[in-house]
Design a protein around this motif. Structure first.
Motif: not given
Length: 99
Positions: A47-63
């Motif tokens: 459950f956490s993988a797709p949630i993280s993929f959608v919710v943390l998109r901007k943070e992932r791009d920054r990283a």
């Protein structure tokens, strides 16, 4: 990068608590035999993988921008070292031929 990791861990822990509550309340199936803990962790990851993929998109791009910048700096440093070694080698060969 640390911020992204902590946010992802937070989402996983939140999903772990929710899944644990669902399993122990009987709304979600229990694991087989003694595998209940592994079952809960697996469902939380699922459950956490797709949630993280959608919710943390901007943070992932920054990283990822930070990672790319770090790699570029390392490449530039390696290239600078390589050119210093080449020039030192050329200098020593020129001195060897002059003697």
């Amino acid at each position: 990068m640390l911020r992204y990791t902590l946010m992802r861990l937070g989402i996983f822990v939140g999903c772990l608590v929710v899944v644990w509550g669902l399993v122990y309340s009987g709304l979600a199936p229990r694991g087989l035999g003694d595998s209940n803990g592994l079952w809960i962790v697996t469902l939380a990851l699922l459950f956490s993988a797709p949630i993280s993929f959608v919710v943390l998109r901007k943070e992932r791009d920054r990283a990822s921008v930070q990672v790319v910048q770090r790699v570029d700096r390392m490449k530039a440093g390696m290239e600078a070292n390589r050119s210093q070694e080449d020039s030192a080698d050329d200098t020593s060969r020129a001195r060897g031929q002059a003697s």
